[in-house]
Every structure is written in structure tokens, then in C-alpha cells.
Design a protein around this motif. Structure first.
Motif, short mmCIF file in Angstrom:
data_model
loop_
_atom_site.label_atom_id
_atom_site.label_comp_id
_atom_site.label_asym_id
_atom_site.label_seq_id
_atom_site.Cartn_x
_atom_site.Cartn_y
_atom_site.Cartn_z
N HIS B 39 -27.23 58.66 -17.29
CA HIS B 39 -28.43 58.92 -16.49
C HIS B 39 -28.07 58.83 -15.02
O HIS B 39 -27.02 58.30 -14.66
CB HIS B 39 -29.53 57.91 -16.82
CG HIS B 39 -29.22 56.53 -16.34
ND1 HIS B 39 -28.57 55.60 -17.12
CD2 HIS B 39 -29.43 55.92 -15.14
CE1 HIS B 39 -28.41 54.48 -16.44
NE2 HIS B 39 -28.92 54.64 -15.23
N ASN B 53 -36.37 56.66 -9.76
CA ASN B 53 -36.54 56.67 -11.22
C ASN B 53 -35.24 57.12 -11.88
O ASN B 53 -34.53 57.96 -11.34
CB ASN B 53 -37.63 57.66 -11.64
CG ASN B 53 -39.02 57.05 -11.52
OD1 ASN B 53 -39.18 55.90 -11.15
ND2 ASN B 53 -40.02 57.85 -11.81
N TYR B 55 -33.25 59.13 -14.77
CA TYR B 55 -33.43 60.25 -15.70
C TYR B 55 -32.10 60.58 -16.37
O TYR B 55 -31.06 60.59 -15.72
CB TYR B 55 -33.94 61.50 -14.96
CG TYR B 55 -35.31 61.30 -14.34
CD1 TYR B 55 -36.44 61.21 -15.15
CD2 TYR B 55 -35.46 61.20 -12.97
CE1 TYR B 55 -37.69 61.01 -14.60
CE2 TYR B 55 -36.71 61.00 -12.40
CZ TYR B 55 -37.82 60.90 -13.22
OH TYR B 55 -39.06 60.69 -12.67
N ILE B 69 -32.06 67.62 -15.35
CA ILE B 69 -32.90 66.50 -15.79
C ILE B 69 -34.27 67.08 -16.17
O ILE B 69 -34.61 68.18 -15.75
CB ILE B 69 -33.09 65.43 -14.70
CG1 ILE B 69 -33.73 66.04 -13.45
CG2 ILE B 69 -31.78 64.75 -14.33
CD1 ILE B 69 -34.13 65.01 -12.39
N VAL B 71 -38.41 65.87 -16.45
CA VAL B 71 -39.32 64.80 -16.04
C VAL B 71 -40.66 65.00 -16.72
O VAL B 71 -41.26 66.08 -16.64
CB VAL B 71 -39.51 64.82 -14.51
CG1 VAL B 71 -40.48 63.72 -14.08
CG2 VAL B 71 -38.16 64.66 -13.81
N SER B 81 -42.95 60.30 -11.17
CA SER B 81 -42.99 61.55 -11.93
C SER B 81 -43.98 62.52 -11.30
O SER B 81 -43.77 63.73 -11.30
CB SER B 81 -43.36 61.27 -13.39
OG SER B 81 -44.71 60.89 -13.51
N THR B 122 -34.15 63.88 -23.99
CA THR B 122 -33.18 64.33 -22.98
C THR B 122 -31.74 63.83 -23.17
O THR B 122 -30.83 64.65 -23.11
CB THR B 122 -33.67 64.01 -21.55
OG1 THR B 122 -34.07 62.64 -21.48
CG2 THR B 122 -34.85 64.89 -21.17
#
Ligand code: FES
Lengths: 186, 314
Positions: B39, B53, B55, B69, B71, B81, B122
Motif C-alpha cells: 500500500h 490515507n 490505499y 489505487i 478509493v 475519501s 484492491t
């Protein structure tokens, strides 16, 4: 299964007095000699709650398991075990009862086919064990003795309490540093 | 902070009304390579403060020239987000922390059972690329809501065939964890990513079926949930920081230029552990042991209790 000893050398395997048993999941039991008391006792513990135990024995006869007989050869035993493991789901536990030579051989086979250490429990029966000569890399089978002679290079060996899980053997080192080689090799 | 990567948003795709995908390219030079399951932390220049954040990178690790990525818009989010959905467009610039991996594939596994919930799909997109390259055995189970949180579903169904199963909650389909976990071959490892409820479900069902912990891997996807405002006091300088309800303690510290190392920003990796000497703490991490909580906290997710003052050894 085998934890680490405190007090004794860290790598010396310690065998739990009682095995741990899960409420669910398949139970596979591999014994070196179905005739010994340890095997009968372990089978008794594993089947106490009425659940099935799948048994493979190398030798001996198991009156406590319908008179099942040993398969006679280690190769055959290993093939049978691998067949069982290949059809077993996660949640299965493997119990092995035998001397250290046998138990750690089965342990390595099971680990190589993907079991984790937490999925294998070893119960020791008998005193036979493997010794690895650190000087010539030869393995030999010994009993409880703490000194011996290497069967290959002839060095007088001290049996150290250091146990290698990878080799399934104790380490043998030269007792007398002033005489590192046997006379007949000098 | 240094060590950040400057990237440009090369493309934006709205995958579902709730999920947006961003393709990121290096502003200069090349992006560092990454392993499947990694990530990045995206630094978002929101008005008045920087939001951060984490991701997952969902592209194929073999093609690291661009990062992708996705979201999910979180209704109750603290703004990260929403910022990504409403403020970030093609051509915009962002900063990222370099990739870190807390959710790697296990090399001893003979079979990989992947369980995704919603946007938790993801990391698995990168992992299936890796697993396909290795010729490894795997299956992907995707719990989602049709048309809302089922990004990549059609694509995955076509690509993976029988190795893929989707469970659309809005069509009443349910993923039966007990049935799934009961019938996995020995030497399987299970990986789960998604809402806490799904992670807890997999962990508890697996434990009850005798799966050793070493076969169960998870990645929590939650950014810190908002809480109540409180005050953090830095013991070394006596400085007092007001931590508002919608900011994590870690973010408040970063905003005040107090450096605290962090990796997952989700209370699992242990990087951000910070000592405190007094104050009532609401512990929300899944890292510290109960005894350690008496003197340590994870500021990425945990916070002081409402209205209290927390004295940190910083
Ligand atoms: S950053 Fe990983 S636990 Fe806080």
C-alpha cells in the motif's frame, strides 16, 4: 508438541506430556511400533471423545485398533501418509509416536508437504536418535549414550544436546581437540 | 517530511457510484517497484490540513511505471475519501509515501484462498497478477454489493473463470465462511481484506475449525474512525495540541510537525507505538497486548477519551 527447553540447551526438543486435541478436524496418527504402550495410550487419548482416528503404523500390531498391522516399510508408510495428507482439509492434526529418529523424519515429511509446526504433535517412545558428525557430515543412529565414535571418520564424538530440526539429529563434536582426526586417518 | 514521491494523476475512472480509480505517474524519474499486497499513503492537501490515507496498489507489480489505487467513498469519513472523490482530477499532483507491504503472499502456501469484502478487493488485484505469474493455485471470493461496491467484478469473472466467485448482498447472496473454510486442502493460506466484520468473521470461523493462526492473514482497511475531541500534551515541551473529532492523534501530531513513524495507519503494524504517562485512552488498535496498553498507544487509530488530556512521552 515439542517446545523449547529452559535450562537445557535451547534447541533440545521437549515433548509435551499431554497432546492437545481439537474438538473438530481430522486426526491422523502415525506410529512407529503399534505394540508399545505409548502408542496405545496416545490412541486412547485421541479416540476418547468417540471421534475417528486414522492410523498408520510402521510395525507391530494394534489390538486397540481392530488388530491393524504395521505396513512394514518406511517408504510405504510415507506414501500412505502423503496420500492421507493430500486429501485432508485444513484443521487436520497429525500425531506422531516413535523414537526421535522416526518422529523427526515424519515431522520433516509433513512440514515439506505444507503442515505448520502447530499442526503436528510428537510423542516420544523409545530412545533411538540420530547423530550428525559435524566433522564429516555423516549421520548415524545412536541410543542414550553421550559419547561415541563416528562410524565414518572415526573421531571420538561428544553428543551435544544441540538438536537440528532441519536434520532431525543431534550434533556430534570432537571430544579431544588435540586429536581432531582418528589415528587411522592421520 | 522528506522521502515522499511526487506523482501526477494520469487518469481517473469512476468504477461504481462509490468507487473511483486513480492512475498515478511519477512527476520525475521512475516510481519505486513494489510487491503484491503493498500500500501507499496518499497525502491530500485539504484546506487547512493534510489528510493521509493508506490505499493498496492494485496494479500488476511487474508494471510499476504507474501505480493504480481505488478509493471507496466513505459516508462517515473524516474527509480523505471525499477529497479524493470530489477534489482530485486528471493532471493534479499528489504526494505518496513509498510502498510498504504488510499483506504479502506466503511462500509456503500450496493454495491461496483470497477473501475480499467490497473495496477490500484492491490488494488482491495485485496478488492475482503475481499468483498467475507464479502459476500458483488460488481462488478469489468477493463479497460485494452489486452496482455499488463491486468494482472489477465483471473483469475478474472473465479473467479467473471458476477460480472466482462473487456474492452480491443486494441479490441476497451470502458467502458461507464455515462451508468455505471447512473444505480447504492442507497447506492452504487464507487472506482476507475488507470490513472489520468480515475479517473478524474469517478469523473466528477459521479458529473454530482448527486453522492455526499462521495460516490466516488479514489487512484491515479502515482509516481511523472519528471520535471525540481531546487534548494531547507533549511531555518534553509542555506543548498542548487540541485533537478535533475528525482527526486522528497521529494526524494531529504530524500537523504539529511532531515526527512519529507510521506504516499501516490502521493499528496493525506497530510502527507508530508511542508511550504515554497519563490520561484515559480509547485503544482501538489490534497490535498491543493488554499489558502494554497501560503505557503505550497507537496514535494512528487510538485516541484520548472525550474531553481528557493525554500526556505523551514525546
Ligand atoms: S501505523 Fe501501523 S499501527 Fe500505527
Amino acid at each position: 508438541m515439542s517446545g523449547e527447553a529452559t535450562g537445557a540447551m535451547l534447541s533440545t526438543p521437549v515433548y509435551a506430556p499431554e497432546v492437545s486435541i481439537l474438538a473438530s478436524g481430522r486426526r491422523l496418527l502415525v506410529v512407529q511400533d503399534a505394540g508399545v504402550e505409548e502408542a496405545a495410550r496416545l490412541h486412547g487419548q485421541l479416540s476418547a471423545d468417540g471421534q475417528a482416528v486414522e492410523l498408520i503404523a510402521l510395525r507391530g500390531e494394534a489390538p486397540w485398533a481392530g488388530g491393524q498391522r504395521g505396513c512394514g516399510s518406511t517408504d510405504l508408510l510415507e506414501v500412505r501418509l502423503l496420500t492421507l495428507l493430500s486429501s485432508a482439509p485444513v484443521g487436520t492434526r497429525l500425531y506422531v509416536c516413535g523414537d526421535e529418529t522416526f518422529a523427526w523424519r515424519i515431522y520433516r515429511l509433513a512440514r515439506n508437504s505444507g503442515l505448520l509446526a502447530e499442526e503436528i504433535e510428537l510423542v516420544k517412545a523409545g530412545s533411538q536418535r540420530e547423530l550428525y558428525c559435524v566433522h564429516c557430515a555423516t549421520m548415524q543412529t545412536i541410543g542414550r549414550e553421550t559419547e561415541t565414535t563416528c562410524c565414518h571418520c572415526g573421531v571420538q564424538l561428544l553428543v551435544r544436546e544441540h538438536f537440528s530440526r532441519r536434520l532431525g539429529a543431534y550434533m556430534g563434536v570432537c571430544i579431544n581437540p588435540d586429536q581432531p582426526y582418528a589415528e587411522n586417518k592421520a | 517530511m522528506n522521502g515522499l514521491l511526487d506523482v501526477r494523476v494520469a487518469a481517473v475512472r469512476q468504477l461504481t457510484p462509490l468507487v473511483r480509480e486513480f492512475t498515478l505517474e511519477a512527476e520525475h524519474g521512475a516510481l519505486p517497484g513494489f510487491s503484491a499486497g503493498s500500500h501507499v499513503v496518499v497525502h491530500m492537501p485539504a484546506p487547512g490540513r493534510t489528510l493521509r490515507n493508506a490505499y493498496s496498489l492494485l496494479g500488476d507489480p511487474a508494471e510499476a511505471q504507474r501505480y493504480r489505487i481505488a478509493v471507496r467513498l466513505q459516508e462517515d469519513s473524516r474527509g480523505g475519501s471525499r477529497f479524493m472523490h470530489e477534489q482530485v482530477n486528471e493532471g493534479d499532483r499528489l504526494q505518496l509515501s513509498p510502498p510498504a507491504n504488510l499483506f504479502g503472499l506466503h511462500s509456503e502456501a500450496r493454495h491461496h484462498l483470497l477473501i475480499a469484502g467490497g473495496i477490500g478487493i484492491t490488494p488482491f488485484l495485485a496478488q492475482i497478477a503475481e499468483l498467475e505469474r507464479r502459476g500458483a493455485s488460488f481462488a478469489l471470493h468477493y463479497a460485494c454489493r452489486g452496482g455499488l461496491t463491486d468494482a472489477y467484478r465483471g473483469e475478474l469473472a472473465g479473467r479467473l473463470g471458476a477460480r472466482f466467485a462473487a456474492y452480491d448482498a443486494s441479490a441476497g447472496e451470502r458467502l458461507d465462511l464455515a462451508a468455505l473454510l471447512r473444505s480447504q486442502p492442507l497447506a492452504t493460506h487464507v487472506y482476507v481484506c475488507g470490513p472489520q466484520r468480515l475479517i473478524d468473521g474469517v478469523r473466528s470461523v477459521a479458529a473454530s475449525l482448527g486453522w492455526p493462526q499462521g495460516r490466516v492473514h488479514w489487512e484491515a482497511f479502515a482509516a481511523a474512525a472519528p471520535g471525540e475531541p481531546f487534548v494531547a500534551e507533549l511531555a518534553a515541551s509542555g506543548r498542548r495540541l487540541e485533537v478535533p473529532a475528525d482527526l486522528s492523534l497521529l494526524e494531529a501530531l504530524e500537523q504539529a510537525d511532531v515526527a512519529v513513524p507510521s506504516l499501516c495507519r490502521g493499528g496493525v503494524c506497530g510502527q507508530c507505538a508511542t508511550r504515554y504517562s497519563s490520561g484515559a485512552v480509547e485503544h482501538r488498535d489490534s497490535f498491543l497486548a493488554e499489558a502494554e496498553r497501560a503505557w503505550q498507544l497507537m496514535p494512528c487509530v487510538s485516541r484520548g477519551c472525550a474531553g481528557s488530556t493525554l500526556v505523551l512521552d514525546l
